[in-house]
Design an enzyme around this catalytic site. Structure first.
Site, mmCIF file in Angstrom:
data_model
loop_
_atom_site.group_PDB
_atom_site.id
_atom_site.type_symbol
_atom_site.label_atom_id
_atom_site.label_comp_id
_atom_site.label_asym_id
_atom_site.label_seq_id
_atom_site.Cartn_x
_atom_site.Cartn_y
_atom_site.Cartn_z
ATOM 1 N N SER A 1 5.602 -3.734 -5.570
ATOM 2 C CA SER A 1 6.182 -5.044 -5.243
ATOM 3 C C SER A 1 7.707 -5.025 -5.238
ATOM 4 O O SER A 1 8.338 -6.014 -5.606
ATOM 5 C CB SER A 1 5.631 -6.127 -6.179
ATOM 6 O OG SER A 1 4.212 -6.157 -6.108
ATOM 7 N N GLU B 1 -3.878 4.351 -4.951
ATOM 8 C CA GLU B 1 -5.045 3.914 -4.160
ATOM 9 C C GLU B 1 -5.923 5.112 -3.812
ATOM 10 O O GLU B 1 -7.150 5.000 -3.745
ATOM 11 C CB GLU B 1 -4.573 3.155 -2.906
ATOM 12 C CG GLU B 1 -4.047 1.775 -3.299
ATOM 13 C CD GLU B 1 -3.035 1.178 -2.338
ATOM 14 O OE1 GLU B 1 -2.879 1.666 -1.209
ATOM 15 O OE2 GLU B 1 -2.371 0.201 -2.749
ATOM 16 N N GLY C 1 1.064 -4.168 -4.913
ATOM 17 C CA GLY C 1 0.407 -5.175 -4.086
ATOM 18 C C GLY C 1 0.042 -6.437 -4.847
ATOM 19 O O GLY C 1 -0.737 -7.257 -4.360
ATOM 20 N N GLU D 1 4.954 4.495 -9.854
ATOM 21 C CA GLU D 1 4.309 3.290 -9.327
ATOM 22 C C GLU D 1 3.280 2.768 -10.327
ATOM 23 O O GLU D 1 2.125 3.217 -10.332
ATOM 24 C CB GLU D 1 3.602 3.616 -8.015
ATOM 25 C CG GLU D 1 4.535 4.051 -6.916
ATOM 26 C CD GLU D 1 4.014 3.619 -5.553
ATOM 27 O OE1 GLU D 1 4.770 2.985 -4.822
ATOM 28 O OE2 GLU D 1 2.836 3.876 -5.249
ATOM 29 N N HIS E 1 -0.985 8.861 -4.436
ATOM 30 C CA HIS E 1 -0.887 7.400 -4.523
ATOM 31 C C HIS E 1 -2.065 6.860 -5.329
ATOM 32 O O HIS E 1 -3.182 7.368 -5.223
ATOM 33 C CB HIS E 1 -0.869 6.795 -3.114
ATOM 34 C CG HIS E 1 -0.480 5.348 -3.137
ATOM 35 N ND1 HIS E 1 -1.375 4.356 -3.467
ATOM 36 C CD2 HIS E 1 0.710 4.740 -2.934
ATOM 37 C CE1 HIS E 1 -0.738 3.182 -3.444
ATOM 38 N NE2 HIS E 1 0.532 3.396 -3.117
ATOM 39 N N ASN F 1 5.632 2.494 2.897
ATOM 40 C CA ASN F 1 4.238 2.927 2.880
ATOM 41 C C ASN F 1 3.444 1.843 3.606
ATOM 42 O O ASN F 1 3.144 0.800 3.023
ATOM 43 C CB ASN F 1 3.758 3.082 1.428
ATOM 44 C CG ASN F 1 2.294 3.471 1.348
ATOM 45 O OD1 ASN F 1 1.668 3.748 2.374
ATOM 46 N ND2 ASN F 1 1.739 3.490 0.147
ATOM 47 N N LYS G 1 0.482 1.948 4.549
ATOM 48 C CA LYS G 1 -0.940 1.961 4.169
ATOM 49 C C LYS G 1 -1.807 1.885 5.434
ATOM 50 O O LYS G 1 -1.434 2.465 6.449
ATOM 51 C CB LYS G 1 -1.224 0.828 3.185
ATOM 52 C CG LYS G 1 -0.244 0.874 2.001
ATOM 53 C CD LYS G 1 -0.618 0.004 0.847
ATOM 54 C CE LYS G 1 0.428 0.162 -0.258
ATOM 55 N NZ LYS G 1 0.068 -0.566 -1.465
#
Ligand code: PGA
Length: 251
Positions: free
Chosen positions: A212, A97, A173, A167, A95, A11, A13
């Site tokens: 991570s 985010e 992150g 996730e 996701h 990903n 991003k």
């Protein structure tokens, strides 16, 4: 014995690595070595370039979002049929985010999921809990609710084109990884929820871990049993690291 081929998706991003070509060729070699499926999810405007770079490498590519409508007056948006049109195989949906920064609800993700499947795309569907939710002992309630909300109205046949990604928001992150035991517990619970809904087909669904994941922790995560691969952010921006993660998927 499960038929689940290991799966490692990058990903990227909102990043386009300068050495995208090196990352993709290293990923292709590693995937051929380990028998793993490798996918690059890149920003929309670079997808055509990534498509070219992926040719003959065995690596497939996808997007990180799509609109829920096939076409129309939605300024600035990209639809699922457009992604299919340029040869994208996958799209990431749900996701954290997108949920946190763009207000995406389970209902919206459900509409996008239907649109993506109707366009012939495969979906990497993400669910995960926040730290507060984990500390309140609600992890599996939250992840199950997000899963079932996103899958509302999706039947058993369509469901075969979904890869699930657990996730935990607190691990994305942050350099903090869920322990193999924590990650496996949730991946197993998600597969149990799928089995309750779709029967034994759930045993063929890949459930990934993301947050991570890197070349150091991947082996332990994969050894846990219910984790079939990863959705990888930071480590997938580095050719050596991403290739090492993919190599770790060798049976
Ligand atoms: P990370 O990102 O590997 O950088 O934590 C994973 C993701 O957000 O999918």
């Amino acid at each position: 014995m499960s038929k689940r081929t290991k799966f490692m998706a990058a990903n990227w991003k909102m990043n386009m690595p300068a050495d995208a070509s090196d990352i993709i060729s290293a990923a292709g070699e590693a995937a051929a070595d380990s028998g793993c499926e490798a996918v690059i999810c890149a920003p929309f405007v670079y997808l055509s370039e990534v498509a070219t770079l992926c040719k003959n490498t065995g690596v497939s590519f996808g997007a990180q979002n799509c609109h829920e409508k096939p076409a129309g007056a939605y300024t600035g948006e990209i639809s699922a049929p457009m992604l299919a049109d340029i040869g994208a195989e996958y799209v990431i949906l749900g996701h954290s985010e997108r949920r946190a920064y763009f207000g995406e609800s389970d209902a919206l993700i459900n509409s996008k999921l239907g649109a993506a499947l109707a366009a012939g795309l495969k979906v990497i569907l993400c669910v995960g809990e926040t730290l507060e939710e984990r500390e309140a002992g609600k992890t599996c309630d939250v992840t199950r609710a997000a899963l079932l909300g996103a899958l509302d109205g999706i039947d058993g046949g369509e469901f075969a084109n979904i890869v699930l990604a657990y996730e935990p928001v607190w691990a994305i992150g942050t350099g903090k990884t869920a322990s193999a035991e924590q990650a496996n517990e949730v991946c197993k619970d998600l597969r149990d929820a799928l089995r309750e809904r779709y029967g034994d087909a759930a045993d063929d669904t890949r459930v990934l871990y993301g947050g991570s994941m890197n070349e150091k922790n991947v082996a332990e995560l994969l050894a846990a049993g219910d984790i079939d691969g990863g959705l990888i952010g930071s480590a997938a921006l580095d050719a050596q690291k991403f290739a090492a993660v993919i190599r770790a998927a060798r049976p």
